[in-house]
Design a protein around this motif. Structure first.
Motif, PDB file in Angstrom:
ATOM      1  N   PRO A 116      41.313  40.531  39.538  1.00 11.99           N
ATOM      2  CA  PRO A 116      42.169  40.291  40.917  1.00 11.99           C
ATOM      3  C   PRO A 116      41.695  41.249  42.016  1.00 11.99           C
ATOM      4  CG  PRO A 116      43.348  40.895  38.878  1.00 11.99           C
ATOM      5  CD  PRO A 116      42.072  41.021  38.453  1.00 11.99           C
ATOM      6  N   GLY A 117      41.079  42.460  41.661  1.00 12.62           N
ATOM      7  CA  GLY A 117      40.842  43.455  42.809  1.00 12.62           C
ATOM      8  C   GLY A 117      39.371  42.494  43.449  1.00 12.62           C
ATOM      9  N   ASN A 118      38.403  41.969  42.609  1.00 13.96           N
ATOM     10  CA  ASN A 118      37.283  41.284  43.317  1.00 13.96           C
ATOM     11  C   ASN A 118      37.736  40.050  44.027  1.00 13.96           C
ATOM     12  OD1 ASN A 118      35.424  43.062  42.262  1.00 13.96           O
ATOM     13  ND2 ASN A 118      34.966  42.091  40.397  1.00 13.96           N
ATOM     14  N   ILE A 119      38.747  39.493  43.584  1.00 10.05           N
ATOM     15  CA  ILE A 119      39.385  38.114  44.412  1.00 10.05           C
ATOM     16  C   ILE A 119      39.717  38.634  45.686  1.00 10.05           C
ATOM     17  CG2 ILE A 119      40.823  36.223  44.423  1.00 10.05           C
ATOM     18  CD1 ILE A 119      40.483  36.125  41.390  1.00 10.05           C
ATOM     19  N   GLY A 120      40.501  39.824  45.565  1.00 10.13           N
ATOM     20  CA  GLY A 120      41.243  40.302  46.902  1.00 10.13           C
ATOM     21  C   GLY A 120      40.174  40.890  47.842  1.00 10.13           C
ATOM     22  N   GLN A 121      39.144  41.528  47.176  1.00 11.24           N
ATOM     23  CA  GLN A 121      37.924  42.036  47.947  1.00 11.24           C
ATOM     24  C   GLN A 121      37.015  40.824  48.774  1.00 11.24           C
ATOM     25  OE1 GLN A 121      35.389  45.188  46.310  1.00 11.24           O
ATOM     26  NE2 GLN A 121      33.736  43.597  46.717  1.00 11.24           N
ATOM     27  N   PHE A 122      36.852  40.164  48.009  1.00 10.77           N
ATOM     28  CA  PHE A 122      35.996  38.698  48.953  1.00 10.77           C
ATOM     29  C   PHE A 122      37.025  38.142  49.825  1.00 10.77           C
ATOM     30  CE2 PHE A 122      36.892  35.768  45.120  1.00 10.77           C
ATOM     31  CZ  PHE A 122      37.253  34.745  45.986  1.00 10.77           C
ATOM     32  N   ALA A 123      38.475  37.854  49.426  1.00  8.23           N
ATOM     33  CA  ALA A 123      39.418  37.226  50.413  1.00  8.23           C
ATOM     34  C   ALA A 123      39.532  38.155  51.569  1.00  8.23           C
ATOM     35  CB  ALA A 123      40.600  37.059  49.656  1.00  8.23           C
ATOM     36  N   VAL A 124      39.720  39.397  51.606  1.00  6.17           N
ATOM     37  CA  VAL A 124      39.667  40.266  52.780  1.00  6.17           C
ATOM     38  C   VAL A 124      38.493  39.980  53.438  1.00  6.17           C
ATOM     39  CG1 VAL A 124      39.972  42.535  53.595  1.00  6.17           C
ATOM     40  CG2 VAL A 124      41.464  41.688  51.888  1.00  6.17           C
ATOM     41  N   GLY A 125      37.221  40.163  52.803  1.00  8.54           N
ATOM     42  CA  GLY A 125      36.109  40.037  53.270  1.00  8.54           C
ATOM     43  C   GLY A 125      35.747  38.596  54.288  1.00  8.54           C
ATOM     44  N   MET A 126      36.204  37.515  53.519  1.00  5.39           N
ATOM     45  CA  MET A 126      36.201  36.418  54.079  1.00  5.39           C
ATOM     46  C   MET A 126      36.981  36.331  55.623  1.00  5.39           C
ATOM     47  SD  MET A 126      36.763  33.633  50.934  1.00  5.39           S
ATOM     48  CE  MET A 126      37.393  32.332  52.276  1.00  5.39           C
ATOM     49  N   VAL A 127      38.237  36.742  55.415  1.00  2.00           N
ATOM     50  CA  VAL A 127      38.983  36.757  56.680  1.00  2.00           C
ATOM     51  C   VAL A 127      38.553  37.702  57.652  1.00  2.00           C
ATOM     52  CG1 VAL A 127      41.357  37.667  57.658  1.00  2.00           C
ATOM     53  CG2 VAL A 127      41.183  36.263  55.421  1.00  2.00           C
ATOM     54  N   PHE A 187      33.845  31.277  49.982  1.00  2.00           N
ATOM     55  CA  PHE A 187      34.707  31.322  48.993  1.00  2.00           C
ATOM     56  C   PHE A 187      33.866  31.194  47.520  1.00  2.00           C
ATOM     57  CE2 PHE A 187      37.112  28.748  45.826  1.00  2.00           C
ATOM     58  CZ  PHE A 187      38.161  29.555  45.478  1.00  2.00           C
ATOM     59  N   PHE A 188      32.875  30.198  47.735  1.00  2.00           N
ATOM     60  CA  PHE A 188      31.949  30.090  46.519  1.00  2.00           C
ATOM     61  C   PHE A 188      31.075  31.329  46.468  1.00  2.00           C
ATOM     62  CE2 PHE A 188      31.717  25.348  47.883  1.00  2.00           C
ATOM     63  CZ  PHE A 188      32.623  25.021  46.835  1.00  2.00           C
ATOM     64  N   GLY A 189      30.760  32.038  47.580  1.00  2.00           N
ATOM     65  CA  GLY A 189      30.027  33.198  47.058  1.00  2.00           C
ATOM     66  C   GLY A 189      30.713  34.236  46.434  1.00  2.00           C
ATOM     67  N   GLY A 190      32.009  34.107  47.110  1.00  2.00           N
ATOM     68  CA  GLY A 190      33.011  35.388  46.503  1.00  2.00           C
ATOM     69  C   GLY A 190      33.339  35.016  44.828  1.00  2.00           C
ATOM     70  N   LEU A 191      33.437  33.822  44.526  1.00  4.25           N
ATOM     71  CA  LEU A 191      33.644  33.277  43.198  1.00  4.25           C
ATOM     72  C   LEU A 191      32.344  33.701  42.227  1.00  4.25           C
ATOM     73  CD1 LEU A 191      35.230  29.763  43.378  1.00  4.25           C
ATOM     74  CD2 LEU A 191      36.165  32.108  42.490  1.00  4.25           C
ATOM     75  N   GLU A 192      31.384  33.640  42.880  1.00  5.07           N
ATOM     76  CA  GLU A 192      30.003  34.131  42.108  1.00  5.07           C
ATOM     77  C   GLU A 192      29.952  35.516  41.969  1.00  5.07           C
ATOM     78  OE1 GLU A 192      26.795  36.210  41.588  1.00  5.07           O
ATOM     79  OE2 GLU A 192      27.491  36.210  43.672  1.00  5.07           O
ATOM     80  N   MET A 193      30.506  36.325  42.807  1.00  6.85           N
ATOM     81  CA  MET A 193      30.625  37.782  42.782  1.00  6.85           C
ATOM     82  C   MET A 193      31.492  38.044  41.818  1.00  6.85           C
ATOM     83  SD  MET A 193      32.630  40.515  43.764  1.00  6.85           S
ATOM     84  CE  MET A 193      33.606  39.928  45.218  1.00  6.85           C
ATOM     85  N   VAL A 251      32.619  36.145  39.129  1.00  9.56           N
ATOM     86  CA  VAL A 251      32.244  36.052  37.721  1.00  9.56           C
ATOM     87  C   VAL A 251      30.779  37.008  37.315  1.00  9.56           C
ATOM     88  CG1 VAL A 251      31.178  34.269  36.373  1.00  9.56           C
ATOM     89  CG2 VAL A 251      32.785  33.639  37.830  1.00  9.56           C
ATOM     90  N   GLY A 252      30.119  37.339  38.445  1.00  7.29           N
ATOM     91  CA  GLY A 252      28.781  38.205  38.188  1.00  7.29           C
ATOM     92  C   GLY A 252      29.209  39.452  37.468  1.00  7.29           C
ATOM     93  N   TYR A 253      30.445  40.081  38.315  1.00  6.46           N
ATOM     94  CA  TYR A 253      30.748  41.304  38.059  1.00  6.46           C
ATOM     95  C   TYR A 253      31.479  41.310  36.506  1.00  6.46           C
ATOM     96  CZ  TYR A 253      29.198  44.139  41.872  1.00  6.46           C
ATOM     97  OH  TYR A 253      28.503  44.744  42.714  1.00  6.46           O
ATOM     98  N   TYR A 254      32.261  40.480  36.461  1.00 10.26           N
ATOM     99  CA  TYR A 254      32.990  40.212  35.104  1.00 10.26           C
ATOM    100  C   TYR A 254      32.081  40.071  34.015  1.00 10.26           C
ATOM    101  CZ  TYR A 254      35.699  38.453  31.248  1.00 10.26           C
ATOM    102  OH  TYR A 254      36.190  38.152  30.048  1.00 10.26           O
ATOM    103  N   VAL A 255      30.732  39.372  33.976  1.00 15.09           N
ATOM    104  CA  VAL A 255      30.059  39.222  32.926  1.00 15.09           C
ATOM    105  C   VAL A 255      29.146  40.575  32.839  1.00 15.09           C
ATOM    106  CG1 VAL A 255      27.770  38.207  32.344  1.00 15.09           C
ATOM    107  CG2 VAL A 255      29.668  36.850  33.274  1.00 15.09           C
ATOM    108  N   ALA A 256      28.855  41.336  33.850  1.00 18.45           N
ATOM    109  CA  ALA A 256      28.088  42.593  33.958  1.00 18.45           C
ATOM    110  C   ALA A 256      29.105  43.617  33.249  1.00 18.45           C
ATOM    111  CB  ALA A 256      27.727  43.116  35.336  1.00 18.45           C
ATOM    112  N   ALA A 257      30.476  43.793  33.843  1.00 13.13           N
ATOM    113  CA  ALA A 257      31.144  44.687  33.191  1.00 13.13           C
ATOM    114  C   ALA A 257      31.418  44.673  31.696  1.00 13.13           C
ATOM    115  CB  ALA A 257      32.568  44.764  33.867  1.00 13.13           C
ATOM    116  N   SER A 258      31.404  42.854  31.372  1.00 13.42           N
ATOM    117  CA  SER A 258      31.611  42.765  29.776  1.00 13.42           C
ATOM    118  C   SER A 258      30.272  43.294  28.964  1.00 13.42           C
ATOM    119  CB  SER A 258      31.804  41.223  29.616  1.00 13.42           C
ATOM    120  OG  SER A 258      33.038  40.731  30.416  1.00 13.42           O
ATOM    121  N   LEU A 259      29.250  43.106  29.555  1.00 15.52           N
ATOM    122  CA  LEU A 259      28.029  43.635  28.945  1.00 15.52           C
ATOM    123  C   LEU A 259      27.901  45.158  28.779  1.00 15.52           C
ATOM    124  CD1 LEU A 259      25.556  40.972  30.147  1.00 15.52           C
ATOM    125  CD2 LEU A 259      26.505  41.247  27.996  1.00 15.52           C
TER     126      LEU A 259
END
Length: 179
Positions: A147-158, A118-124, A126-134
């Motif tokens: 939302p897509g990134n959260i769903g992606q890492f949640a499915v990945g976790m499971v 979960f911590f790794g997914g949160l980093e991802m 936030v990291g993509y949000y900052v990258a895309a913002s720039l």
């Protein structure tokens, strides 16, 4: 010792390829962001369990970066390499810390492992949000990717949790970095 080094190099390469293939195989486009949701995070999480922090960081960064290069997202590849490598590093560091404190249960994947993912997914996210913002020049458009990134890492976790549980029941468990 030499055989162990060869084993680690080969397994790191295999996990790098699995990250790349899982990222490229099933892609669901995310409107507004020109990105996509995929199953690569599953293999990143599994790579951390199998390889440990250092080698999983390499497999995650380069496997994901190669997927972007080969899929027509070369402009995202440097960001992806950094974000996904850091994602694996965060998960690995959290697991190492939990292992030192005796918080991981020997012989199977448990709730603390999901917490590290979960911590790794949160980093991802936030990291993509900052990258895309720039890249987009504003802080609003990238909100659509969250939302897509959260769903992606949640499915990945499971999925990684299920795969790791299955692998722990085989003789392969002795090769897992995180016991």
């Amino acid at each position: 010792m030499k055989d162990e080094k060869v084993y680690n190099v080969v397994l790191t390469g295999i996990m790098m390829c699995l990250v790349m293939v899982a990222t490229m195989t099933i892609r669901i486009p995310v409107p507004f962001t020109q990105g996509y949701v995929h199953l690569g995070d599953t293999m990143i999480f599994l790579a951390v369990l199998v390889l440990g922090k250092r080698n999983a960081t390499l497999a995650a960064g380069f496997g994901s970066g190669l997927a972007d290069l080969l899929s027509g997202y070369a402009y995202y590849a440097p960001w992806t390499l950094a974000v996904k490598a850091l994602m694996a590093f965060v998960v690995g560091a959290a697991l190492e810390r939990m292992e030192k404190k005796g918080q991981l249960e020997e012989g199977h994947v448990s709730l603390p492992v999901l917490l590290a993912m979960f911590f790794g997914g949160l980093e991802m996210t936030v990291g993509y949000y900052v990258a895309a913002s720039l890249m987009h020049g504003n802080w609003y458009t990238p909100l659509f990717s969250v939302p897509g990134n959260i769903g992606q890492f949640a499915v990945g976790m499971v999925l990684a949790f299920i795969l790791a549980k299955a692998l722990y029941k085989t003789p392969a468990r002795k090769y897992f970095a995180i016991k």
